[in-house]
Design a protein around this motif. Structure first.
Motif, PDB file in Angstrom:
ATOM      1  N   LEU A  11       0.824  -1.211   0.000  1.00 20.62           N
ATOM      2  CA  LEU A  11       0.000   0.000   0.000  1.00 20.62           C
ATOM      3  C   LEU A  11       0.858   1.262   0.000  1.00 20.62           C
ATOM      4  CD1 LEU A  11      -2.960  -0.595   2.497  1.00 20.62           C
ATOM      5  CD2 LEU A  11      -3.134  -0.024   0.072  1.00 20.62           C
ATOM      6  N   ALA A  12       1.956   1.227   0.741  1.00 23.00           N
ATOM      7  CA  ALA A  12       2.798   2.414   0.893  1.00 23.00           C
ATOM      8  C   ALA A  12       3.393   2.887  -0.422  1.00 23.00           C
ATOM      9  CB  ALA A  12       3.910   2.134   1.902  1.00 23.00           C
ATOM     10  N   LYS A  13       3.404   2.034  -1.435  1.00 21.48           N
ATOM     11  CA  LYS A  13       4.022   2.388  -2.713  1.00 21.48           C
ATOM     12  C   LYS A  13       3.082   3.153  -3.638  1.00 21.48           C
ATOM     13  CE  LYS A  13       6.958  -1.746  -2.542  1.00 21.48           C
ATOM     14  NZ  LYS A  13       7.342  -3.007  -3.234  1.00 21.48           N
ATOM     15  N   PHE A  14       1.789   3.258  -3.262  1.00 23.02           N
ATOM     16  CA  PHE A  14       0.813   3.865  -4.163  1.00 23.02           C
ATOM     17  C   PHE A  14       0.429   5.265  -3.703  1.00 23.02           C
ATOM     18  CE2 PHE A  14       0.490  -0.565  -5.202  1.00 23.02           C
ATOM     19  CZ  PHE A  14       0.219  -0.563  -6.565  1.00 23.02           C
ATOM     20  N   ARG A  15       0.491   6.210  -4.646  1.00 21.26           N
ATOM     21  CA  ARG A  15       0.088   7.590  -4.361  1.00 21.26           C
ATOM     22  C   ARG A  15      -1.426   7.748  -4.416  1.00 21.26           C
ATOM     23  NH1 ARG A  15      -0.022  12.147  -7.852  1.00 21.26           N
ATOM     24  NH2 ARG A  15       1.043  10.943  -9.451  1.00 21.26           N
ATOM     25  N   VAL A  16      -2.045   7.097  -5.395  1.00 24.50           N
ATOM     26  CA  VAL A  16      -3.502   7.148  -5.542  1.00 24.50           C
ATOM     27  C   VAL A  16      -3.928   5.873  -6.252  1.00 24.50           C
ATOM     28  CG1 VAL A  16      -3.444   8.353  -7.771  1.00 24.50           C
ATOM     29  CG2 VAL A  16      -5.464   8.563  -6.313  1.00 24.50           C
ATOM     30  N   SER A  57     -17.401  -8.533  -1.298  1.00 23.93           N
ATOM     31  CA  SER A  57     -16.283  -7.689  -1.746  1.00 23.93           C
ATOM     32  C   SER A  57     -16.482  -6.235  -1.339  1.00 23.93           C
ATOM     33  CB  SER A  57     -16.098  -7.785  -3.264  1.00 23.93           C
ATOM     34  OG  SER A  57     -17.186  -7.199  -3.943  1.00 23.93           O
ATOM     35  N   LEU A  58     -15.350  -5.541  -1.249  1.00 27.14           N
ATOM     36  CA  LEU A  58     -15.322  -4.105  -0.954  1.00 27.14           C
ATOM     37  C   LEU A  58     -14.296  -3.448  -1.867  1.00 27.14           C
ATOM     38  CD1 LEU A  58     -15.020  -4.226   2.959  1.00 27.14           C
ATOM     39  CD2 LEU A  58     -17.115  -3.732   1.667  1.00 27.14           C
ATOM     40  N   THR A  59     -14.551  -2.217  -2.253  1.00 25.50           N
ATOM     41  CA  THR A  59     -13.552  -1.420  -2.981  1.00 25.50           C
ATOM     42  C   THR A  59     -13.322  -0.133  -2.208  1.00 25.50           C
ATOM     43  OG1 THR A  59     -14.181  -2.332  -5.127  1.00 25.50           O
ATOM     44  CG2 THR A  59     -12.985  -0.248  -5.136  1.00 25.50           C
ATOM     45  N   ILE A  60     -12.054   0.115  -1.856  1.00 28.12           N
ATOM     46  CA  ILE A  60     -11.696   1.251  -1.011  1.00 28.12           C
ATOM     47  C   ILE A  60     -10.638   2.085  -1.727  1.00 28.12           C
ATOM     48  CG2 ILE A  60     -10.748   1.941   1.236  1.00 28.12           C
ATOM     49  CD1 ILE A  60     -11.735  -0.715   2.349  1.00 28.12           C
ATOM     50  N   PRO A  61     -10.781   3.407  -1.746  1.00 26.37           N
ATOM     51  CA  PRO A  61      -9.758   4.237  -2.387  1.00 26.37           C
ATOM     52  C   PRO A  61      -8.452   4.251  -1.591  1.00 26.37           C
ATOM     53  CG  PRO A  61     -11.443   5.607  -1.354  1.00 26.37           C
ATOM     54  CD  PRO A  61     -11.923   4.211  -1.260  1.00 26.37           C
ATOM     55  N   ILE A  62      -7.361   4.498  -2.319  1.00 22.08           N
ATOM     56  CA  ILE A  62      -6.028   4.636  -1.723  1.00 22.08           C
ATOM     57  C   ILE A  62      -5.548   6.066  -1.936  1.00 22.08           C
ATOM     58  CG2 ILE A  62      -3.614   3.879  -1.827  1.00 22.08           C
ATOM     59  CD1 ILE A  62      -4.649   1.211  -2.942  1.00 22.08           C
ATOM     60  N   ASN A  63      -4.968   6.643  -0.895  1.00 21.81           N
ATOM     61  CA  ASN A  63      -4.399   7.987  -1.014  1.00 21.81           C
ATOM     62  C   ASN A  63      -3.131   8.066  -0.184  1.00 21.81           C
ATOM     63  OD1 ASN A  63      -4.266  11.021   0.190  1.00 21.81           O
ATOM     64  ND2 ASN A  63      -5.088  11.039  -1.887  1.00 21.81           N
ATOM     65  N   SER A  64      -2.035   8.462  -0.832  1.00 21.49           N
ATOM     66  CA  SER A  64      -0.745   8.646  -0.148  1.00 21.49           C
ATOM     67  C   SER A  64      -0.326   7.412   0.642  1.00 21.49           C
ATOM     68  CB  SER A  64      -0.801   9.876   0.766  1.00 21.49           C
ATOM     69  OG  SER A  64      -1.082  11.038   0.023  1.00 21.49           O
ATOM     70  N   LEU A  89      -5.192   3.351   3.042  1.00 24.05           N
ATOM     71  CA  LEU A  89      -6.605   3.193   2.706  1.00 24.05           C
ATOM     72  C   LEU A  89      -7.345   4.443   3.138  1.00 24.05           C
ATOM     73  CD1 LEU A  89      -7.235  -0.500   3.851  1.00 24.05           C
ATOM     74  CD2 LEU A  89      -6.890   0.329   1.514  1.00 24.05           C
ATOM     75  N   LEU A  90      -8.125   5.010   2.222  1.00 26.59           N
ATOM     76  CA  LEU A  90      -8.812   6.265   2.502  1.00 26.59           C
ATOM     77  C   LEU A  90     -10.180   5.977   3.127  1.00 26.59           C
ATOM     78  CD1 LEU A  90      -8.407   9.299   2.274  1.00 26.59           C
ATOM     79  CD2 LEU A  90      -9.475   9.229   0.025  1.00 26.59           C
ATOM     80  N   LEU A  91     -10.140   5.537   4.380  1.00 27.96           N
ATOM     81  CA  LEU A  91     -11.361   5.277   5.143  1.00 27.96           C
ATOM     82  C   LEU A  91     -11.729   6.494   5.972  1.00 27.96           C
ATOM     83  CD1 LEU A  91     -10.415   1.693   6.368  1.00 27.96           C
ATOM     84  CD2 LEU A  91     -12.360   2.232   4.880  1.00 27.96           C
ATOM     85  N   GLN A 103     -14.632   4.618  10.242  1.00 27.68           N
ATOM     86  CA  GLN A 103     -14.890   3.440   9.410  1.00 27.68           C
ATOM     87  C   GLN A 103     -13.829   2.357   9.607  1.00 27.68           C
ATOM     88  OE1 GLN A 103     -15.189   5.188   5.428  1.00 27.68           O
ATOM     89  NE2 GLN A 103     -17.378   4.733   5.442  1.00 27.68           N
ATOM     90  N   GLY A 104     -14.276   1.113   9.595  1.00 22.33           N
ATOM     91  CA  GLY A 104     -13.366  -0.024   9.662  1.00 22.33           C
ATOM     92  C   GLY A 104     -13.861  -1.142   8.760  1.00 22.33           C
ATOM     93  N   ILE A 105     -12.944  -2.006   8.355  1.00 20.63           N
ATOM     94  CA  ILE A 105     -13.300  -3.168   7.542  1.00 20.63           C
ATOM     95  C   ILE A 105     -13.751  -4.293   8.472  1.00 20.63           C
ATOM     96  CG2 ILE A 105     -12.464  -4.865   5.877  1.00 20.63           C
ATOM     97  CD1 ILE A 105     -10.339  -2.836   5.032  1.00 20.63           C
ATOM     98  N   TYR A 106     -14.931  -4.824   8.203  1.00 20.35           N
ATOM     99  CA  TYR A 106     -15.481  -5.911   9.005  1.00 20.35           C
ATOM    100  C   TYR A 106     -15.394  -7.234   8.255  1.00 20.35           C
ATOM    101  CZ  TYR A 106     -18.023  -3.107  12.574  1.00 20.35           C
ATOM    102  OH  TYR A 106     -18.379  -2.288  13.622  1.00 20.35           O
ATOM    103  N   LEU A 107     -14.954  -8.271   8.945  1.00 21.16           N
ATOM    104  CA  LEU A 107     -15.179  -9.637   8.504  1.00 21.16           C
ATOM    105  C   LEU A 107     -16.330 -10.188   9.339  1.00 21.16           C
ATOM    106  CD1 LEU A 107     -14.437 -12.274   6.964  1.00 21.16           C
ATOM    107  CD2 LEU A 107     -12.965 -12.832   8.918  1.00 21.16           C
ATOM    108  N   ASN A 108     -17.395 -10.541   8.685  1.00 24.79           N
ATOM    109  CA  ASN A 108     -18.560 -11.092   9.370  1.00 24.79           C
ATOM    110  C   ASN A 108     -18.510 -12.614   9.254  1.00 24.79           C
ATOM    111  OD1 ASN A 108     -19.651  -8.371   9.705  1.00 24.79           O
ATOM    112  ND2 ASN A 108     -20.071  -8.490   7.512  1.00 24.79           N
ATOM    113  N   GLU A 109     -18.230 -13.269  10.362  1.00 24.61           N
ATOM    114  CA  GLU A 109     -18.170 -14.728  10.380  1.00 24.61           C
ATOM    115  C   GLU A 109     -19.561 -15.261  10.727  1.00 24.61           C
ATOM    116  OE1 GLU A 109     -17.730 -18.031   9.669  1.00 24.61           O
ATOM    117  OE2 GLU A 109     -15.665 -17.251   9.674  1.00 24.61           O
TER     118      GLU A 109
END
Length: 221
Positions: free
Chosen positions: A110-115, A179-186, A189-191, A195-201
């Motif tokens: 993730l750290a390698k992506f600007r956007v 599935s989820l799609t989340i933007p990346i910035n700098s 994860l641009l949450l 907001q948090g990612i949930y795994l619903n078991e």
């Protein structure tokens, strides 16, 4: 730069071209060539004709126009890239679990992506992914209670050979999504702040879960 001289044949009416590899590809026309005279072409394959008697300044202007457009520095610095990997989330009890930190810990890329964007796809049919509040510990509990009330366990299901909790788990998975799609910035994860990612078991004993992550974006140069 001046055009180099070349011999011409008075009897020839066709155009004969000679290349000279300079900053551009120069072409010289010998013979009448339909009255078009001398010419040169840009590296992009375009050709410009210089009429007999045309001034050197006019020829230089044509040379500039024949040059291919240079890419801007911004475009040269932008590198589009893809990353795909499968993460394993340790087995969890039945319920809704915030797993943002577990996901990020397994994604140093993730750290390698600007956007860009990151897609998370859970590779199972009895659990699900969603985004919800990451602050209050009551929210995951209440969310799981609501799902149990909406889709209770029952022996009335046809598919009960894997346990009474299995078919309700399939229904909940379809309701919540895989599935989820989340933007990346700098490089992050641009949450939203809450907001948090949930795994619903949705199973009593689901075991480890695999999540395929696909990242696409511009790398930080």
């Amino acid at each position: 730069s001046s055009l180099s001289s070349s011999s011409s044949s008075s009897s020839s009416r066709g155009a004969l071209f000679q290349k000279q590899q300079l900053t551009t590809r120069w072409w010289r026309c010998s013979g009448d060539a339909g009255g078009r005279g001398q010419g040169f072409g840009g590296l992009d394959g375009s050709r410009r004709w210089v009429r007999p008697g045309q001034s050197l300044r006019a020829r230089e202007r044509l040379l500039v126009n024949a040059q291919p457009a240079q890419k801007s520095a911004d475009k040269l610095d932008q590198t589009n890239d893809w990353v795909q990997k499968v993460l394993e989330i340790p087995g969890k009890a039945r319920g809704c679990h915030v797993i943002t930190s577990e996901i990020v810990a397994q994604l140093p890329e993730l750290a390698k992506f600007r956007v860009g964007t990151a897609n998370f796809f859970v590779m199972h049919t009895s659990c699900s992914l969603t985004i919800n509040e990451n602050a209050s510990p009551d929210v995951p509990l209440d969310l799981n209670d609501a799902l149990d009330q909406l889709v209770p366990e029952s022996s009335s299901y046809r598919h009960i050979d894997e346990g009474l909790d299995d078919m309700p788990a399939h229904v909940k998975s379809s309701m919540m999504g895989c599935s989820l799609t989340i933007p990346i910035n700098s490089g992050r994860l641009l949450l939203g702040i809450w907001q948090g990612i949930y795994l619903n078991e949705h199973r009593n004993y689901g075991g480890p879960r695999k999540v395929c992550v696909t990242i696409n974006g511009l790398r930080q140069e």
